[in-house]
Design a protein around this motif. Structure first.
Motif, PDB file in Angstrom:
ATOM      1  N   VAL A 278       0.844  -1.187   0.000  1.00 15.66           N
ATOM      2  CA  VAL A 278       0.000   0.000   0.000  1.00 15.66           C
ATOM      3  C   VAL A 278       0.884   1.243   0.000  1.00 15.66           C
ATOM      4  O   VAL A 278       1.894   1.301   0.711  1.00 15.66           O
ATOM      5  N   SER A 279       0.498   2.251  -0.804  1.00 14.36           N
ATOM      6  CA  SER A 279       1.204   3.519  -0.870  1.00 14.36           C
ATOM      7  C   SER A 279       0.247   4.640  -0.495  1.00 14.36           C
ATOM      8  O   SER A 279      -0.856   4.742  -1.045  1.00 14.36           O
ATOM      9  N   PHE A 280       0.677   5.501   0.448  1.00 17.72           N
ATOM     10  CA  PHE A 280      -0.143   6.621   0.918  1.00 17.72           C
ATOM     11  C   PHE A 280       0.626   7.912   0.724  1.00 17.72           C
ATOM     12  O   PHE A 280       1.765   8.053   1.182  1.00 17.72           O
ATOM     13  N   ASP A 281       0.022   8.864   0.005  1.00 19.19           N
ATOM     14  CA  ASP A 281       0.630  10.165  -0.266  1.00 19.19           C
ATOM     15  C   ASP A 281       0.391  11.077   0.936  1.00 19.19           C
ATOM     16  O   ASP A 281      -0.756  11.413   1.254  1.00 19.19           O
ATOM     17  N   MET A 282       1.456  11.495   1.614  1.00 16.57           N
ATOM     18  CA  MET A 282       1.311  12.301   2.811  1.00 16.57           C
ATOM     19  C   MET A 282       0.839  13.715   2.500  1.00 16.57           C
ATOM     20  O   MET A 282       0.271  14.385   3.374  1.00 16.57           O
ATOM     21  N   SER A 284      -1.313  14.704  -0.386  1.00 19.61           N
ATOM     22  CA  SER A 284      -2.707  14.678  -0.825  1.00 19.61           C
ATOM     23  C   SER A 284      -3.598  13.858   0.095  1.00 19.61           C
ATOM     24  O   SER A 284      -4.828  13.926  -0.019  1.00 19.61           O
ATOM     25  N   GLU A 285      -2.982  13.071   0.982  1.00 19.04           N
ATOM     26  CA  GLU A 285      -3.705  12.218   1.927  1.00 19.04           C
ATOM     27  C   GLU A 285      -4.608  11.242   1.189  1.00 19.04           C
ATOM     28  O   GLU A 285      -5.768  11.032   1.553  1.00 19.04           O
ATOM     29  N   GLU A 286      -4.045  10.625   0.161  1.00 21.04           N
ATOM     30  CA  GLU A 286      -4.775   9.657  -0.642  1.00 21.04           C
ATOM     31  C   GLU A 286      -3.930   8.401  -0.821  1.00 21.04           C
ATOM     32  O   GLU A 286      -2.701   8.456  -0.832  1.00 21.04           O
ATOM     33  N   PHE A 287      -4.623   7.266  -0.995  1.00 21.42           N
ATOM     34  CA  PHE A 287      -3.953   6.013  -1.301  1.00 21.42           C
ATOM     35  C   PHE A 287      -3.764   5.918  -2.813  1.00 21.42           C
ATOM     36  O   PHE A 287      -4.719   6.061  -3.584  1.00 21.42           O
ATOM     37  N   ASN A 288      -2.522   5.693  -3.231  1.00 23.36           N
ATOM     38  CA  ASN A 288      -2.195   5.691  -4.654  1.00 23.36           C
ATOM     39  C   ASN A 288      -2.010   4.301  -5.235  1.00 23.36           C
ATOM     40  O   ASN A 288      -2.129   4.116  -6.442  1.00 23.36           O
TER      41      ASN A 288
END
Length: 395
Positions: A278-282, A284-288
């Motif tokens: 799992v990748s989470f953009d710190m 945009s606060e979205e899972f990519n």
């Protein structure tokens, strides 16, 4: 009369010379007073000439200060208001953290029955080449009544969980902040078994520290019915929790994270036999990304409770360190993610040295620690019963 006139004229000339000397002396003193507040390297006297070194440029001054120990930098804040403002600025703190330094090892000893007996230990960097194989713990940084089963270390801060609340500790200033718990989440403890995990990350664009909280519940151990929520808190004055990624698929995270370039990576389970990255953009606060972790041909389907994997930084790329068979055959599979969109992986198999296999005897399970160490994975037994060993695998 003529002699008297000559004497008066000579006296007037001497007085004029004295006045000129006095003016020059006062002008020199005024110049020195203007230069005095500046930062000086040294001062030399050559006859009647005074030499004053030029002021140190600000960029060079910062480079000098970033190479000093943290305790010395904190002491220099009392030099002046300018130094206090400079050393407290975000720019200097980020520059100080970017300068390579000798890593410090933290160890948390957690007493499950008596939390007051828990300890947070810190190893002092060794300056003696002959003692590189041993660790010496700094008694000044030993913190009692503080510990956590999972320690998050990021950019000089330590995050741990005590009584379902996140604790952030600054070992340099000895400041401990207890953040509030989440209020109003939908998953209730009375209905389902649930897990709460806190991950710490950093947004490099806005220069903000953030906490990602995952709340997951399962109706039973086979993960047929799974629910999950994600919450984010910005670590700043007045920060509060907000729910994010409501539409992302439910998953049960592993309790270890990896921070790289503003993204937070962790492994999670969507099914009893399905593990994903799992990748989470710190920012945009979205899972990519949710990419399924592969297995090599011939490997059997291993359930979640027996699958032992962790994500690591492998030369700037995200990799999965699969040590499921290390106790059985002494082998480790390293899966390197080459392209997340195309789900392309490359595999390397590493073998433990035969002379080290006896270190695994008696250990029914190993858990990874120290994932922030570059190109190294530390495996430790969950219970420290003598004799025990730590394995440090250099990738």
């Amino acid at each position: 009369m003529v002699r008297l006139s000559l004497r008066v004229a000579a006296s007037a000339m001497l007085q004029k010379r004295e006045r000129m000397k006095l003016r020059r002396r006062r002008a020199t003193q005024r110049t020195e007073n203007r230069v005095a507040p500046q930062i000086r390297i040294g001062r030399a006297m050559q006859g009647s000439i005074t030499w004053v070194a030029p002021e140190i440029p600000l960029d060079i001054l910062i480079e000098i200060l970033t190479r000093l120990p943290a305790k010395s930098v904190l002491r220099f804040k009392c030099v002046s208001k300018f130094w206090s403002s400079l050393l407290s600025s975000r720019y200097f703190c980020n520059r100080f953290l970017s300068v390579p330094s000798q890593p410090r090892l933290y160890m948390s000893l957690l007493d499950l029955y008596h939390n007051s007996k828990s300890l947070l230990l810190s190893s002092a960097p060794s300056t003696c080449p002959s003692s590189s194989s041993s660790l010496v713990f700094d008694q000044d940084l030993t913190i009692r009544k503080m510990g956590g089963f999972f320690l998050r270390v990021l950019r000089g801060f330590i995050c741990s969980t005590v009584d379902l609340k996140p604790h952030i500790y600054n070992p340099t200033t000895r400041q401990l902040v207890i953040l509030p718990a989440i209020q109003g989440y939908d998953i209730l403890a009375a209905e389902d078994r649930y897990d709460i995990l806190y991950f710490m990350g950093h947004d490099p664009v806005n220069d903000q520290f953030k906490l990602l909280c995952t709340i997951t519940s399962m109706s039973n151990n086979d993960m047929q019915k799974i629910k999950s929520e994600r919450w984010v808190l910005v670590v700043e004055a007045g920060g509060s929790w907000k729910r994010v990624a409501k539409e992302s698929p439910p998953h049960l995270p592993n309790p270890f994270e990896l921070n790289m370039n503003g993204f937070l990576y962790y492994l999670a389970w969507t099914h009893m036999y399905t593990c994903v990255l799992v990748s989470f953009d710190m920012r945009s606060e979205e899972f990519n990304m949710m990419v399924q972790v592969p297995r090599k041909a011939g490997d059997e389907m291993v359930p979640r409770v027996k699958k032992m994997v962790i994500q690591v930084d492998y030369g700037g790329k995200v990799a999965v360190f699969d040590y499921t068979y290390i106790l059985k055959s002494g082998t480790v599979d390293l899966w390197v993610l080459q392209d997340g969109r195309k789900e392309e992986w490359s595999r390397k198999t590493m073998v433990l040295q035969p002379s080290q296999l006896h270190l695994l005897n008696g250990n029914h399970r190993l858990i990874p620690k120290g994932t922030t160490l570059k190109d190294k994975v530390v495996l430790v037994p969950p219970n420290l019963v003598a004799p025990f060993y730590f394995l440090c695998y250099d990738l």
